[in-house]
Design an enzyme around this catalytic site. Structure first.
Site, PDB file in Angstrom:
ATOM      1  N   ASP A   1      -3.824  -4.080   1.583  1.00 54.17           N
ATOM      2  CA  ASP A   1      -5.134  -3.483   1.302  1.00 54.17           C
ATOM      3  C   ASP A   1      -5.673  -2.745   2.520  1.00 54.17           C
ATOM      4  O   ASP A   1      -6.147  -1.624   2.402  1.00 54.17           O
ATOM      5  CB  ASP A   1      -6.171  -4.500   0.810  1.00 54.17           C
ATOM      6  CG  ASP A   1      -7.328  -3.806   0.078  1.00 54.17           C
ATOM      7  OD1 ASP A   1      -7.180  -2.614  -0.254  1.00 54.17           O
ATOM      8  OD2 ASP A   1      -8.362  -4.442  -0.172  1.00 54.17           O
TER       9      ASP A   1
ATOM     10  N   HIS B   1      -3.644  -9.685  -1.486  1.00 51.87           N
ATOM     11  CA  HIS B   1      -4.178  -8.321  -1.384  1.00 51.87           C
ATOM     12  C   HIS B   1      -5.698  -8.400  -1.319  1.00 51.87           C
ATOM     13  O   HIS B   1      -6.344  -8.947  -2.209  1.00 51.87           O
ATOM     14  CB  HIS B   1      -3.748  -7.478  -2.590  1.00 51.87           C
ATOM     15  CG  HIS B   1      -4.070  -6.016  -2.444  1.00 51.87           C
ATOM     16  ND1 HIS B   1      -3.183  -5.106  -1.904  1.00 51.87           N
ATOM     17  CD2 HIS B   1      -5.185  -5.309  -2.736  1.00 51.87           C
ATOM     18  CE1 HIS B   1      -3.736  -3.911  -1.887  1.00 51.87           C
ATOM     19  NE2 HIS B   1      -4.957  -4.005  -2.391  1.00 51.87           N
TER      20      HIS B   1
ATOM     21  N   HIS C   1       1.046   3.218  -2.716  1.00 52.68           N
ATOM     22  CA  HIS C   1       0.205   4.184  -3.436  1.00 52.68           C
ATOM     23  C   HIS C   1       1.023   5.297  -4.094  1.00 52.68           C
ATOM     24  O   HIS C   1       0.685   6.484  -3.996  1.00 52.68           O
ATOM     25  CB  HIS C   1      -0.848   4.772  -2.494  1.00 52.68           C
ATOM     26  CG  HIS C   1      -1.910   3.794  -2.106  1.00 52.68           C
ATOM     27  ND1 HIS C   1      -3.013   3.552  -2.899  1.00 52.68           N
ATOM     28  CD2 HIS C   1      -2.021   2.976  -1.024  1.00 52.68           C
ATOM     29  CE1 HIS C   1      -3.772   2.638  -2.317  1.00 52.68           C
ATOM     30  NE2 HIS C   1      -3.191   2.254  -1.183  1.00 52.68           N
TER      31      HIS C   1
ATOM     32  N   HIS D   1      -5.028  -0.539   5.481  1.00 53.67           N
ATOM     33  CA  HIS D   1      -3.914   0.358   5.800  1.00 53.67           C
ATOM     34  C   HIS D   1      -3.541   0.364   7.273  1.00 53.67           C
ATOM     35  O   HIS D   1      -2.557   1.011   7.650  1.00 53.67           O
ATOM     36  CB  HIS D   1      -4.255   1.786   5.355  1.00 53.67           C
ATOM     37  CG  HIS D   1      -4.275   1.963   3.875  1.00 53.67           C
ATOM     38  ND1 HIS D   1      -4.312   3.195   3.256  1.00 53.67           N
ATOM     39  CD2 HIS D   1      -4.245   1.046   2.863  1.00 53.67           C
ATOM     40  CE1 HIS D   1      -4.311   3.032   1.947  1.00 53.67           C
ATOM     41  NE2 HIS D   1      -4.278   1.736   1.681  1.00 53.67           N
TER      42      HIS D   1
ATOM     43  N   ASP E   1      -0.870  -2.744  -4.380  1.00 50.73           N
ATOM     44  CA  ASP E   1      -1.072  -1.294  -4.451  1.00 50.73           C
ATOM     45  C   ASP E   1       0.263  -0.560  -4.369  1.00 50.73           C
ATOM     46  O   ASP E   1       0.439   0.380  -3.597  1.00 50.73           O
ATOM     47  CB  ASP E   1      -2.027  -0.805  -3.366  1.00 50.73           C
ATOM     48  CG  ASP E   1      -3.492  -1.057  -3.726  1.00 50.73           C
ATOM     49  OD1 ASP E   1      -3.744  -1.516  -4.853  1.00 50.73           O
ATOM     50  OD2 ASP E   1      -4.370  -0.809  -2.878  1.00 50.73           O
TER      51      ASP E   1
ATOM     52  N   ASP F   1       0.824  -1.211   0.000  1.00 49.77           N
ATOM     53  CA  ASP F   1       0.000   0.000   0.000  1.00 49.77           C
ATOM     54  C   ASP F   1       0.856   1.259   0.000  1.00 49.77           C
ATOM     55  O   ASP F   1       0.643   2.186   0.788  1.00 49.77           O
ATOM     56  CB  ASP F   1      -0.961  -0.012   1.195  1.00 49.77           C
ATOM     57  CG  ASP F   1      -2.012  -1.109   1.074  1.00 49.77           C
ATOM     58  OD1 ASP F   1      -2.836  -1.016   0.155  1.00 49.77           O
ATOM     59  OD2 ASP F   1      -1.968  -2.060   1.873  1.00 49.77           O
TER      60      ASP F   1
ATOM     61  N   ASN G   1      -5.713  -3.854  -5.968  1.00 48.00           N
ATOM     62  CA  ASN G   1      -6.903  -3.397  -6.685  1.00 48.00           C
ATOM     63  C   ASN G   1      -6.708  -2.026  -7.329  1.00 48.00           C
ATOM     64  O   ASN G   1      -7.298  -1.734  -8.382  1.00 48.00           O
ATOM     65  CB  ASN G   1      -8.110  -3.366  -5.752  1.00 48.00           C
ATOM     66  CG  ASN G   1      -7.896  -2.478  -4.538  1.00 48.00           C
ATOM     67  OD1 ASN G   1      -6.936  -2.650  -3.793  1.00 48.00           O
ATOM     68  ND2 ASN G   1      -8.784  -1.519  -4.324  1.00 48.00           N
ATOM     69  N   HIS G   2      -5.898  -1.155  -6.742  1.00 48.15           N
ATOM     70  CA  HIS G   2      -5.735   0.183  -7.302  1.00 48.15           C
ATOM     71  C   HIS G   2      -4.988   0.163  -8.633  1.00 48.15           C
ATOM     72  O   HIS G   2      -5.293   0.966  -9.518  1.00 48.15           O
ATOM     73  CB  HIS G   2      -4.975   1.077  -6.308  1.00 48.15           C
ATOM     74  CG  HIS G   2      -5.865   1.783  -5.345  1.00 48.15           C
ATOM     75  ND1 HIS G   2      -6.155   3.124  -5.429  1.00 48.15           N
ATOM     76  CD2 HIS G   2      -6.553   1.327  -4.281  1.00 48.15           C
ATOM     77  CE1 HIS G   2      -6.976   3.471  -4.450  1.00 48.15           C
ATOM     78  NE2 HIS G   2      -7.224   2.396  -3.729  1.00 48.15           N
TER      79      HIS G   2
END
Length: 416
Positions: free
Chosen positions: A183, A152, A11, A185, A50, A9, A85-86
């Protein structure tokens, strides 16, 4: 003993609060994890999805990520990862590109052996496709004494779970000592069916609700067969200053500003949360004060439901939720538009992030299904065989907010 860093994550590419500095923060947090891995000479860096915030990261974000991954490759530390997923795409994934460059390995049903640990992967799978999912993994190699699954999704028994961890472990063809997840956080660890299941948490705060320090996991696979999981914080992430103000009756903006002045705000993201019974406040004035005192970003969340100060003026309006539902029914919008409507009206989403969130979700819906935004069939209120967004809104009306942003209808029309 085999020691790995479990992170996820990250991002990369998220321009939070429309701030270029925040976008850079997410990349730098990932850089810090990699530098720690090199300094500690770990056996691998395992990423639980992610890596990117968006399916289409910018060239600058890709260049920065490649540069950081080269640091690991130069130190002979493998980077093993799954798709979240992102960043998930319908065709080839960014991880596949990094694998072609010799900078990463995409985990899957075939194990990757790190010393005496066989590491398997499970990319994010939407709920609608999980019923037919089989957990068939290749057999544990002879040279491996441990097996770990990297996945994830939102797994039980943790918050917001929609994936049954026991089903995964019981139906898997391999007995896993540890399940390393991304996933969620919030970092957390639990034991499920004699396996350690753990979330590493995000490396930067992706929302104001993530108040705890950011970090990652250190996972030790011991020679005696045990697994030890510890947490390491990231001290270099952007400081968030949370100013919580409980206003007493008669107190107002002066009290809030006083509390803001009590903090060192230099280069920080400042989140002011107001509750209590005090007078109405002007959020813009408080945010301006924080910026003047050196804050990078300032946001005010007033969680109170305040009555009108002038009791002599009485104005009534038609039910706004009913007006929105009626307008949606007339428009015949697709079900996909419901998500766009919710994004616009989501009180937890900062105004500066609405456009980016809506744009990203529209792209994702169209990539997954080109017909996602086809109009719903025409219907009359009495028809029972046709479902529209308006009908779904009716089911949620009891829990809807008292006020509705007029931009909701405009956004759904724009999405169509």
């Amino acid at each position: 003993m085999t020691r790995v860093i479990h992170t996820g994550d990250t991002h990369i590419g998220y321009q939070q609060y429309n701030s270029p500095d925040r976008r850079q923060d997410f990349l730098e947090a990932f850089r810090t994890v990699v530098e720690d891995a090199v300094d500690d000479d770990v056996d691998a860096v395992i990423h639980a999805g992610d890596l990117f915030h968006d399916r289409r990261p910018s060239l600058v974000d890709l260049q920065g990520t490649v540069e950081i991954l080269r640091t690991l490759a130069d130190a002979d530390i493998p980077f093993l990862a799954v798709v979240g997923n992102h960043e998930s795409k319908r065709d080839a994934q960014w991880l596949d590109l990094f694998a072609d460059l010799g900078l990463a390995t995409r985990l899957g049903a075939e194990p990757v052996v790190v010393d005496d640990v066989a590491v398997y992967g499970l990319d994010f799978v939407p709920r609608s496709r999980r019923e037919d999912l089989t957990y068939d993994f290749d057999s544990l190699p002879d040279e491996a004494d441990h097996a770990s699954l990297v996945g994830h999704g939102l797994f039980e028994p943790f918050a917001h779970a929609d994936w049954d961890t026991e089903t995964v472990l019981e139906e898997s063809t391999v007995d896993f000592d540890a399940v390393l997840l991304g996933d969620n956080h919030k970092p957390d660890t639990a034991e499920v069916l004699n396996s350690w299941v753990t979330y590493c948490g995000s490396t930067e705060r992706a929302s104001a609700s993530e108040r705890e320090d950011r970090g990652y996991n250190i996972v030790n696979f011991e020679t005696d067969g045990t697994v030890a999981i510890s947490r390491r914080g990231l001290a270099s992430t952007r400081e968030f200053v949370f100013v919580d103000v409980e206003l007493e009756a008669g107190e107002g903006i002066d009290r809030v500003q006083e509390r803001v002045r009590q903090h060192d705000l230099a280069d920080a993201v400042v989140i002011v949360t107001v509750e209590g019974e005090g007078r109405p406040i002007a959020p813009a004035a408080i945010e301006e004060l924080a910026i003047d005192r050196g804050a990078l970003v300032a946001r005010v969340n007033d969680r109170r439901e305040l009555p009108d100060e002038d009791d002599e003026v009485s104005v009534s309006f038609a039910n706004p939720d009913e007006a929105v539902r009626e307008r949606v029914r007339e428009m015949g919008l697709s079900n996909a538009a419901l998500e766009i409507d919710e994004s616009v009206r989501n009180g937890d989403l900062a105004d500066s992030n609405v456009r980016e969130s809506v744009e990203r979700r529209v792209r994702e819906l169209l990539e997954d299904d080109e017909s996602a935004f086809e109009p719903a069939p025409e219907r009359e209120p009495g028809d029972e065989d046709v479902t529209t967004v308006a009908d779904q809104l009716v089911d949620e009306s009891d829990s809807a907010a008292d006020s509705v942003d007029a931009e909701a209808v405009e956004a759904t029309e724009a999405a169509e």
